[in-house]
Design a protein around this motif. Structure first.
Motif, short mmCIF file in Angstrom:
data_model
loop_
_atom_site.label_atom_id
_atom_site.label_comp_id
_atom_site.label_asym_id
_atom_site.label_seq_id
_atom_site.Cartn_x
_atom_site.Cartn_y
_atom_site.Cartn_z
N GLY A 154 44.26 -7.82 -16.31
CA GLY A 154 44.83 -8.35 -15.08
C GLY A 154 46.26 -8.82 -15.17
O GLY A 154 46.75 -9.51 -14.27
N LYS A 155 46.98 -8.42 -16.22
CA LYS A 155 48.33 -8.94 -16.45
C LYS A 155 49.27 -8.66 -15.29
O LYS A 155 50.00 -9.54 -14.84
CB LYS A 155 48.89 -8.36 -17.74
CG LYS A 155 50.28 -8.88 -18.08
CD LYS A 155 50.78 -8.28 -19.39
CE LYS A 155 52.17 -8.79 -19.72
NZ LYS A 155 52.70 -8.21 -20.97
N GLU A 156 49.28 -7.43 -14.79
CA GLU A 156 50.22 -7.07 -13.72
C GLU A 156 49.98 -7.90 -12.46
O GLU A 156 50.93 -8.37 -11.82
CB GLU A 156 50.12 -5.59 -13.39
CG GLU A 156 51.13 -5.15 -12.33
CD GLU A 156 51.05 -3.67 -12.02
OE1 GLU A 156 51.84 -3.22 -11.18
OE2 GLU A 156 50.22 -2.97 -12.63
N VAL A 162 50.52 -8.55 -6.85
CA VAL A 162 50.10 -7.38 -6.09
C VAL A 162 48.79 -6.83 -6.63
O VAL A 162 48.62 -6.64 -7.83
CB VAL A 162 51.18 -6.28 -6.12
CG1 VAL A 162 50.68 -5.01 -5.44
CG2 VAL A 162 52.45 -6.78 -5.44
N TRP A 163 47.87 -6.55 -5.72
CA TRP A 163 46.54 -6.00 -6.03
C TRP A 163 46.40 -4.67 -5.29
O TRP A 163 46.47 -4.62 -4.07
CB TRP A 163 45.49 -6.98 -5.52
CG TRP A 163 44.05 -6.61 -5.65
CD1 TRP A 163 43.41 -5.46 -5.29
CD2 TRP A 163 43.03 -7.46 -6.18
NE1 TRP A 163 42.09 -5.53 -5.55
CE2 TRP A 163 41.82 -6.75 -6.10
CE3 TRP A 163 43.04 -8.74 -6.72
CZ2 TRP A 163 40.61 -7.29 -6.53
CZ3 TRP A 163 41.84 -9.29 -7.13
CH2 TRP A 163 40.63 -8.57 -7.05
N ARG A 164 46.24 -3.60 -6.07
CA ARG A 164 46.05 -2.28 -5.47
C ARG A 164 44.69 -1.75 -5.92
O ARG A 164 44.48 -1.55 -7.12
CB ARG A 164 47.15 -1.31 -5.90
CG ARG A 164 48.54 -1.76 -5.48
CD ARG A 164 49.58 -0.74 -5.91
NE ARG A 164 50.92 -1.25 -5.77
CZ ARG A 164 51.64 -1.21 -4.66
NH1 ARG A 164 51.13 -0.66 -3.58
NH2 ARG A 164 52.87 -1.69 -4.63
N PRO A 165 43.76 -1.51 -5.02
CA PRO A 165 42.42 -1.07 -5.42
C PRO A 165 42.41 0.21 -6.24
O PRO A 165 41.50 0.43 -7.03
CB PRO A 165 41.70 -0.86 -4.09
CG PRO A 165 42.41 -1.75 -3.14
CD PRO A 165 43.85 -1.73 -3.58
N SER A 166 43.42 1.04 -6.07
CA SER A 166 43.45 2.29 -6.82
C SER A 166 43.98 2.13 -8.23
O SER A 166 43.89 3.04 -9.04
CB SER A 166 44.33 3.32 -6.08
OG SER A 166 45.66 2.83 -5.96
N ALA A 167 44.53 0.95 -8.52
CA ALA A 167 45.12 0.73 -9.84
C ALA A 167 44.03 0.56 -10.89
O ALA A 167 42.93 0.10 -10.61
CB ALA A 167 46.02 -0.51 -9.81
#
Length: 256
Positions: A154-156, A162-167
């Protein structure tokens, strides 16, 4: 915004039900609204209000409320619930704007700035804004409770918000349970609002001291539940708890 609209179209009923499951958040937020709102009938614009939980509550109190949302599914549910409650929404100029949702989904600072500027623009002189933010550490607390093995990935999110479900690295339940989102650091909220023309009135952690440990409290009834709401409303104003809340409610007055 297509992703966000599709998510809320699909989950309109879940959005309505969410505040039944998180009664303290709903009750503390309503307490803040009642404490700071001008006398009714004032004109309230609820931007991104989803299925209208707060719109309907304020209309029942006598406020004139207009509800604006991307999701047609949420708007249709709001109309249904408003009819059941015997209230209606009106268009007008605004004494109050509720910005209690859109800032979750604006991933870059320029978009958040623009949303706050537009809020300032549509308010009357000395009008009030109620803006909510999901806190930077809410995913960490969720992970600790539900999926602790995610921590190393979860560092980024913790660095950028920013939370991107595709990441990659997003918890598996979160990938299917939410849409692209921005998680705000508590220290950035007051400066964002101030530089866009608002005078600070309050900043409240909506869960008080019971974020992620609320289940037993939310089962209480009557005076027992009200006592916990009173306590958490007071504690929610303590800055030392703001990083541990899931939601922060900013209250400000237009002063430019």
């Amino acid at each position: 915004m297509d992703e966000v609209q599709a998510f809320y179209d699909k989950n309109a009923q879940n959005e309505w039900d969410r505040l039944d499951h998180h009664r303290t958040e709903f009750a503390v937020t309503l307490r803040a609204l009642k404490d700071y709102l001008p006398d009714f009938p004032a004109e309230v614009l609820d931007v991104g209000g989803g299925p209208g939980r707060y719109s309907i509550a304020l209309a029942n109190l006598g406020y004139r409320v207009s509800l604006l949302d991307l999701s047609e599914g949420c708007l249709q549910l709001a109309k249904q619930k408003a009819q059941e409650a015997g209230v209606s929404f009106r268009d007008s100029s605004f004494d109050v704007v509720l910005l209690m949702g859109p800032l979750y989904h604006l991933l870059d600072v320029e978009s958040r700035e623009q949303a706050v500027k537009e809020t300032h623009r549509v308010l009357k002189k000395n009008g009030l804004v109620f803006a909510t933010f999901i806190t930077r550490y809410a995913p960490l607390r969720w992970s600790a409770k539900n999926e602790p093995e995610w921590l190393s990935q979860g560092k980024e999110l913790f660095e950028t918000g920013v939370w991107r479900p595709s990441a990659t690295g997003i918890p598996s339940k979160a990938r299917v349970g939410f849409t692209s989102s921005y998680f705000a650091h508590p220290a950035e909220i007051r400066p964002l609002m101030k530089r866009n023309g608002f005078e600070d009135l309050d900043l409240i952690g909506c869960e008080g001291a019971i974020s992620m440990i609320e289940e037993k409290i939310n089962e209480l009834k009557g005076d027992e539940f009200d006592s916990w709401v009173d306590l958490n409303y007071r504690l929610g104003k303590d800055p030392s708890l703001h990083g541990a809340a899931e939601h922060l409610l900013y209250i400000g007055r237009k002063h430019l």
